[in-house]
Structure formats: C-alpha cells, structure tokens
Design an enzyme around this catalytic site. Structure first.
Site, PDB file in Angstrom:
ATOM      1  CG  HIS A 147      -1.659  -7.468   5.859  1.00  0.00           C
ATOM      2  ND1 HIS A 147      -1.908  -6.829   7.001  1.00  0.00           N
ATOM      3  CD2 HIS A 147      -2.497  -8.395   5.384  1.00  0.00           C
ATOM      4  CE1 HIS A 147      -3.180  -7.061   7.001  1.00  0.00           C
ATOM      5  NE2 HIS A 147      -3.482  -8.115   6.232  1.00  0.00           N
ATOM      6  CD  GLU A 148      -2.533 -10.190   2.082  1.00  0.00           C
ATOM      7  OE1 GLU A 148      -3.013 -11.252   2.730  1.00  0.00           O
ATOM      8  OE2 GLU A 148      -3.291  -9.083   2.160  1.00  0.00           O
TER       9      GLU A 148
ATOM     10  CG  HIS B 206      -3.030 -12.818   6.748  1.00  0.00           C
ATOM     11  ND1 HIS B 206      -3.760 -12.971   7.980  1.00  0.00           N
ATOM     12  CD2 HIS B 206      -3.571 -11.728   6.337  1.00  0.00           C
ATOM     13  CE1 HIS B 206      -4.725 -11.718   8.015  1.00  0.00           C
ATOM     14  NE2 HIS B 206      -4.298 -11.095   7.177  1.00  0.00           N
TER      15      HIS B 206
ATOM     16  CD  GLU C 172      -6.168  -8.162   9.652  1.00  0.00           C
ATOM     17  OE1 GLU C 172      -6.293  -9.087   8.846  1.00  0.00           O
ATOM     18  OE2 GLU C 172      -5.711  -6.766   9.149  1.00  0.00           O
TER      19      GLU C 172
END
Lengths: 507, 507
Positions: free
Chosen positions: A268-269, A272, A298
């Site tokens: 997820h990170e 980003h 997101e």
C-alpha cells in the site's frame, strides 16, 4: 508580448515558492522522524519546531509578496501555452493562495492547537473507552471546522468547503450519488457472501517473523518499481508514506504478531511512494510537486495493494517465494487457498482491518455522520449511538465499546473532517485506471503473472504520476481513462472477483 | 526602574530567538538524517533544504529586528542581576549578533558553496590520493577564510578571528604557549615509550560482532548517565553527537571489522550528549542552550572516553562484562592485559586512530600549518611537504601517500579552519575538571571501580553542563576548577598513567 517578462516574473515566483517547499519538506522530515526514531523526550521540542516551520511556511505563502509575484506573472501569463506546466503552476498557486488567504493566521493556529490537544485526549479516551472525555474536544473541533467552512465559503454544503482540501472541486452531492450506488450494490453483495461458506484463514492466524516479512515485502515493492535509491522502509505505529521531494520518498509499516499485515502495508505505502517518485523533475519544489488529490493518491496505493497485491495473477507469481520464506506457516496451503484467505469478506468493526468490499461501508458511515454533525442535524454527543446504528444497518455488526466504534479513528481528533471519502474515491478510481491500462496493454495480467510490473508502472507514470498536481483530479482521470469518475467499473470488479471467489451466480 | 519593562523586552527577544533556535534544531534533524538514514537520491534536495533553513535562520538572526529587540532589552537591562541567566543571555546574544552582522549574507553563501563543493572534491581527492585535484579548492577556501578573518577583525593574528567561532576569546598566543609546553613534554615522552617493550594488542585485531558491541557500549553509556529517554544510538560513516534541544540528543558510532572502536566511539559521543542533556531547561531555545565552547564540549567527550573509559578503575568494573560478551576474542587476556592493549602508545599516521599522547601532536601540526597558510608564510601547494616534514619531526613517521597525510581530515574542505585546537584544549581541560571533581569527591576512582558514575556526572552537571553558554569557557573553568586552563595537570596525568604502563622512571 515577448516571452522574457513572463519568464522573469515566473522565475521570481518559483524561487519564492521553492523556499516554502523546502520548509514543508523540512517539516515532513521532522514528522517522519517523530514517527520512526525520535526518543520520547523529544516530543515537546518537536511540536514547537513543527509549529515554527508551519507558521513560517504559512506566513510566507499567504504574504503580500506571494500575491504580488502571482499578479505580476499572471499579468504576463497571456504568453504562456495554457497546457504548459507554467500555466498550471499559476492556476494551482492562485487557487491555493486564495484559499489559504481566507483563513486568519490566528484561526489556523487555534485549529492546530485544538487538533493537537484533541489528538492527545483522543488517545487517552480510546485507551480508556471514554467517549465523554473526548466529547468536549470533539465539539470544539467540529465547531472550528464549521467556522473554517464559513471562512472558505461553499455553494451547497459546508462539507464541500472542507472536502476541497482533499478532493479539489468535488461536491458532497457527487460523493453522495456515488456512495448511494455503492451501498445499493455492496450491501446485498456482502449479505450474499455471508450466506456462502467461509474460506479457511487459519494460516493468517499464525506467527510470521519480522525479518522475512520485511525481505519479502520489500523484494515485491522493488519488483513493482519502488526505487530504494530514493526511498526506504522503516517501522512506525501506523504505516505511512512521506516524501521530501521526488528523490526521497519513504514508507513505513508495522509488524504485528500474526498474519502478513506488514507486507500488505508495504504494498500500500509503496503505491503511494511510487506516485511521488514518479512526479516530473520539473515540478520539484513547486506547488505542483505532489499528488493530484488524496483520492488519486489512494488510487495508487490501492491499485498496488489490492488490484495487484491481492490478485490471483500476482500470487501465482509470488506465492512460491512466500512459501519459501514461511514454509511452516504455509504448510498445507496452496496458492489458491492463500488467495482465498487474503480475500475473505467479513463484516467487522475496525475500518483499517476491513476487506475490500466492506471497507467502503465504513467510509460511507463516517461521511454521513460528518455531514450530519456539520449541518447540526446531529450533535457530537449523539455520535456513538448514530455510529452503532449505522454499523448495524450497513454491516450487521455492532461494536460493544466506543473504542471499537466511534473512537477508532484519529481523523476527527486531528481535525481531518472531509478526508474519509478520499479512501473510497481512491478505491473507485484505482479500478478505472487499472482497466484503462489493461485496455492499452491487454496482456497486463499475464505480465503480472510473470512478475513483470514495468508496463503497468510506466503507464501509471505517463498518465498519473508525472503530472503531479498539474491537472485537477477530474481532468486527470478523464485524460487517463477517457471518462469521469464512475462507480460502475469498480462494482463490476468487485462482483466479478468476489462472485468467483464465493461461487455466486452472476447477477 | 521596575522589572516589568525589562521582562517584557526580554520576553519579546526570547520569543524571537526561540524561532531561530527551532530553525536550527530543524536543520540539525535534517543533518542527522542525512548522515544516518537518508537514501542516496535525497542528497541534492537535502542540500537545498539545509541551505534554505540556514539562510532563513541567518536572515532572522542578523535582522534589524534582533538589533532593535536587543537594544530595547539592554536599555532596560540595568534592572537585571549581572549573574542572572537573563543578563548572560543579553551578553551572549549581543556578542553573536555583532559577529554574525559583520559577515555579508552573500559572503556567507559563497563560503557555504565553496565548502560544499570543496567537501565533494576532497572526498574524491582523498580516495584517489590526488592532492592536485583538491588544491584549487583548498586555495579558494583559505582565501575566503582569510577574508572572513578580515571581516570579523582581530588584534594580533587572523587565526584568532576564526578560532573565536570554536573558542570564544581564546588567542593564538595562548594556544601557542600551551602547545609549546605539550610538545616539550610529550615528544620526549613518546620517545621514551618507544624504547620500552610494546604491550600485546593481538586481541584488538580480532573480529568483534556488532550486536554485542552495541549492547555493551550502550549499557556502559547508560551507566555513565546517558538518558535514552532523551537520546538514541544510530550508525554513520563518522561518529557524531547532535541535539535538537536538551531532550533529544543523539549519538552515532561506526562498527569496524576489527577491534572495539565502536565502543570507544559510543563513550566519546555519549560524553558530548550528556553535556547537552544536562543543560538547564531554562536555557532551552535560547542562544545559551549549547556548550560553552568546542573545547569544553570535547572535555566532556574525552573525560568519559579516556579518563573514565580507558582507566584501570573502569575496566576493573567493566572487563568481566566485556569478557562475557566476547569470550572467544578475549580468551587468555586478563583485565590488566586489556588495559595495556587499549592504552598502547604508538606514533601513527591517522589522527582519529591516535593514542591519548600522540593525538595532540597531530593537532599541533594542523594548528601550525593553518596559521602559516593564513598569514601567507606557507602556500597551500606546499602543505603536503610541510605536513610530512612535521610528521617526521613530531612523530617520527612519514605518510607514504597524501591520503594518509594532508588529505586525511575533512575540516579544511568544509571550511573549518581554527577548529583543531579545540580537540587538544578539550583533552587538557578534561583532566582539570576530573581532578577538581576528585578533590571534591576523593573516592571518585573507587566509585568508578564499583561501576558508580552518578557522583561524577552530578559534579559535571553542576559545574559544567547546566550552565550551557552562560559563562565564557575561561570563566566556566575557573568557577569549576579554581584556576585557568593549564597544561600541567594534563601532563602530570599523562606522565603518571603512561609512566606506570611503560615502567618509566618518574621524571
């Protein structure tokens, strides 16, 4: 008019803005440090240092000098190609400047203080399951945010003024329509899934050591394209991504005692972080050098976490390596069993642990409650009851404590009202973007099955990352996908993926 | 005059200075990060961020506003007790302001650029043993530093103007006299030692794993009194200590492949860090919230590294724990053999690896060369030859490469001319301070032998740490030890310690 005067005026403006960008990057380093390595004793001094940097950056940005430099550059801006970076810089900076100038410095400081105290009290209230302790602070924060909306101005709903900080030019009306459609489809979908046999998830309950989780997660993140020459992984209580310019974009994760949450946190990170790493060099140290919106940001984290990282194709590639890293924990579980386990749908109390489908219902609940409090339709004191009632109606579960209910998120305490919708808008956009990339590259899934992610990343770089804030989120999405934000591709994706997983008849 | 107007003027001044202190702390965090965790790609952006913070802090400090606030507070300062913190704040701030205002902002920026480029080129020149590559940059830096001395002004020697940044109010004449005396005693002492049998040092050549070095070193540092609630250890290419206020003071060390250098690095840096941790809360965020001088700072690091950390008493306490941590490496070596090994005196080429005695000769050599270049008596091109000649005369060794000679230190490349004497002044002061503490607490060595360091730290806190920059280094030393800086206690210490170690007849 010759291009020289506009170039000069622009250069002066850019030099002025670059200093502000440096101050913001410095503050981001201090914030990163505060969540990773700072010893406990440093907290008080760090708060003062961050307040100083924030105040100086805000003073400089809202100064008459910014206005004068903008005026001068705009007066000569007729010479600019409206599609150029420079024209976009003037548009976006003017927009930011107009907004920032509407808020009195004293009000901004008051809001920061209330959020800072609110966060401290919230931590204690959550630990002690004591909503009453938090209530006066929550009331104060909502009151201030309502005043903020009035300062900023809005056409239809005070919520629009606040949401604009996260989703420029998005309205509650649009969000409401999109959310209604999500509720319409996903609430029955969740019910249908609940009626089907649950997959085994015992392997997720086991203990996974930290070092191989880190090694596996980062090997995958690097395979995705996260550049460790310009990034790194650390640990923190709550995973996050932060950047100090495109060439130093870091991520954190948290290693729990069971399951592979840290690995999905890394995916997820890294999503980003790859966005920020991909922003064009030319936008560095300008207001354009960031993501187009929180929702678009997101979309990138969700795309890598879910559309890649929880896909069957990805695990066909990655599962052998995972089994090698965790032979005991994954004993007797093949790739199919693993894929089913990590995609289990189950209504639950805590947003950050929710599955792909029910996650959005958590968001919609918060959106509705925020709107109701902001208009006065609901008093903050009534939030626990309203929270629990909506949990029952959307998800069929009711928290037995406020800690697992209305007190679970830090957002309201931190004054982040209007932020939650971005999470779901990101989910929705992630599928539109992924589908657009697949239309262009029909073998995208086969590539992922072979562990090749370069085509996908290159497409995202070209259509999303490199533009930074040059385009509005709406324009960016139209340019990238051919159409505006729509829930239908996302809903089709959910129905197909989970219909197959749970053996549901196609609707 | 009533105390109210002065209090108001002082509060306004302190608020103004606190913002500058915050900017400097923020820069220190960015600098710490740059040497510990920053990925390589971040270097360019970080340089810009640091330049911006430095420029804003310098602009604010040298602004007319600082002058006006100082004027106003001083005009009302008659009401202040001259021994008070506030009176000291006015004295020190006025001194800093007057100095900083003498340097044109453009000149400061030019110096920073030259030092930044110089450091890059020096790194390459050192790696390639290519003094000629570095020479034009070295010439430029000495030229700028000479100009800096002229801007700042001086009575006797341009060196005094530069050294003032590290040793306020110290003169070359005083340093020269002190160094002459050191040469007079230590050069024959080193020769006498060289004629004696060398102790065995084979156990220092062995490989020591990182984790137990870290654990042992930090256990000792905590026993000394380094507060990890307000500090931490990380690793970096060159060990350092840095603070962002008294409640966040960090150290780094470097783990080599052989020996226990990392442990002595921890002792040294913890000595620095305990100084900053001990500065009075009331001096926080003011110009008084730092060490009295670089020399006084070094006295604290050397005191813990050498007077405690290389003492027989300390190792009587600590050696059993070290043996437990490294049973294989220390096989067959008792505490006495260990004590002799870590105190071996041997003239060598590299300053940072030098023993307690020869270390100062390295410093004196640099001091003399810096002075000669600054006055034009020596051209930078002649430095390698002059370096080697002095190495031969002071230490009896000659470097075979410039990498191991004139190129070994980063200081000149970074524009730090006038800095080296502080190292030796720190050595000298460390013994005066330790002796003063022992006069007050005659059982100090017995305490150390029992692993009790609280009395020593408390004495240092009371007589050195808590005052920050309130007193000049000279005043601080007189207050703490009863007399001014003198080489005699230090020389007596060296003669006693190494006379005993090498079985020399008392002079």
């Amino acid at each position: 008019m010759s291009p020289e005067p506009v170039r000069e005026a622009l250069e002066e403006l850019k030099t002025h803005l670059a200093v502000i960008a440096d101050l913001e990057s410095a503050a981001a380093v201090l914030d990163w440090d505060q969540h990773t390595y700072m010893p406990p004793g440093g907290a008080e001094g760090r708060a003062l240092q961050l307040a100083t940097l924030g105040r100086i950056a805000h003073e400089r940005f809202t100064s008459a000098r910014t206005g004068a430099l903008l005026d001068a550059a705009e007066a000569r801006g007729g010479a600019l190609d409206p599609r150029s970076d420079d024209a976009a810089l003037l548009r976006v900076t003017r927009r930011d400047y107009t907004k920032a100038s509407k808020l009195p410095a004293e009000f901004v400081a008051e809001l920061h203080r209330a959020a800072s105290i609110g966060t401290h009290v919230w931590e204690e209230a959550r630990a002690r399951n004591d909503f009453a302790l938090f209530l006066p602070h929550l009331e104060r924060i909502f009151e201030l945010k309502r005043r903020e909306a009035d300062y900023l101005g809005y056409r239809e709903h005070p919520y629009d003024a606040l949401m604009d900080a996260y989703e420029p030019e998005m309205t509650s009306r649009e969000v409401r329509a999109l959310f209604d459609r999500l509720v319409e489809v996903t609430v029955p979908l969740v019910r249908a899934i609940a009626a089907r046999p649950a997959p085994r998830t015992d392997m997720l309950e086991r203990e996974y050591e930290e070092a191989p989780q880190r090694a596996f997660g980062m090997a995958m993140a690097q395979a995705f394209g996260y550049d460790l020459n310009r990034g790194r992984l650390d640990t923190s209580a709550h995973p996050f991504s932060t950047g100090f310019g495109r060439d130093d974009v870091r991520i954190t994760t948290r290693f729990g005692r069971s399951g592979l949450g840290a690995v999905f946190g890394i995916f997820h990170e890294a999503g980003h972080a790859m966005y920020n790493q991909g922003i064009a060099q030319a936008l560095e140290r300008t207001p354009l050098g960031d993501g187009a919106s929180y929702g678009v940001h997101e979309s990138q984290s969700r795309l890598w976490e879910n559309l890649v990282g929880r896909s069957r194709a990805f695990w066909e590639y990655a599962y052998p390596a995972l089994r090698r890293a965790f032979p005991a924990q994954l004993e007797g579980a093949d790739a199919d069993a693993w894929y089913r386990a990590i995609n289990r749908v189950q209504p639950s109390l805590i947003r950050i642990h929710a599955d792909e489908i029910t996650y959005n219902l958590h968001i919609i609940l918060r959106f509705e409650l925020e709107q109701a409090v902001l208009t006065g339709a609901l008093r903050p004191a009534e939030l626990p009851e309203a929270w629990n009632a909506r949990m029952a109606s959307y998800l069929g579960v009711t928290p037995s404590t406020d800690t697992d209910g209305v007190l679970q998120d830090t957002h309201w305490a931190a004054g982040l009202i209007g932020y939650f919708p971005s999470y779901t808008l990101g989910n929705v956009a992630s599928v539109q973007l992924f589908e657009a990339a697949r239309r262009r590259h029909p073998d995208l899934e086969d590539q992922i099955r072979r562990g090749e992610f370069g085509t996908l990343l290159a497409w995202l770089r070209e259509h999303v990352h490199e533009h930074g804030r040059k385009y509005s989120p709406q324009d960016l999405l139209v340019r990238a996908t051919g159409g505006p934000l729509s829930p239908e591709p996302y809903l089709a994706y959910l129905k197909a993926k989970f219909g197959e997983l749970y053996g549901l008849a196609a609707a």
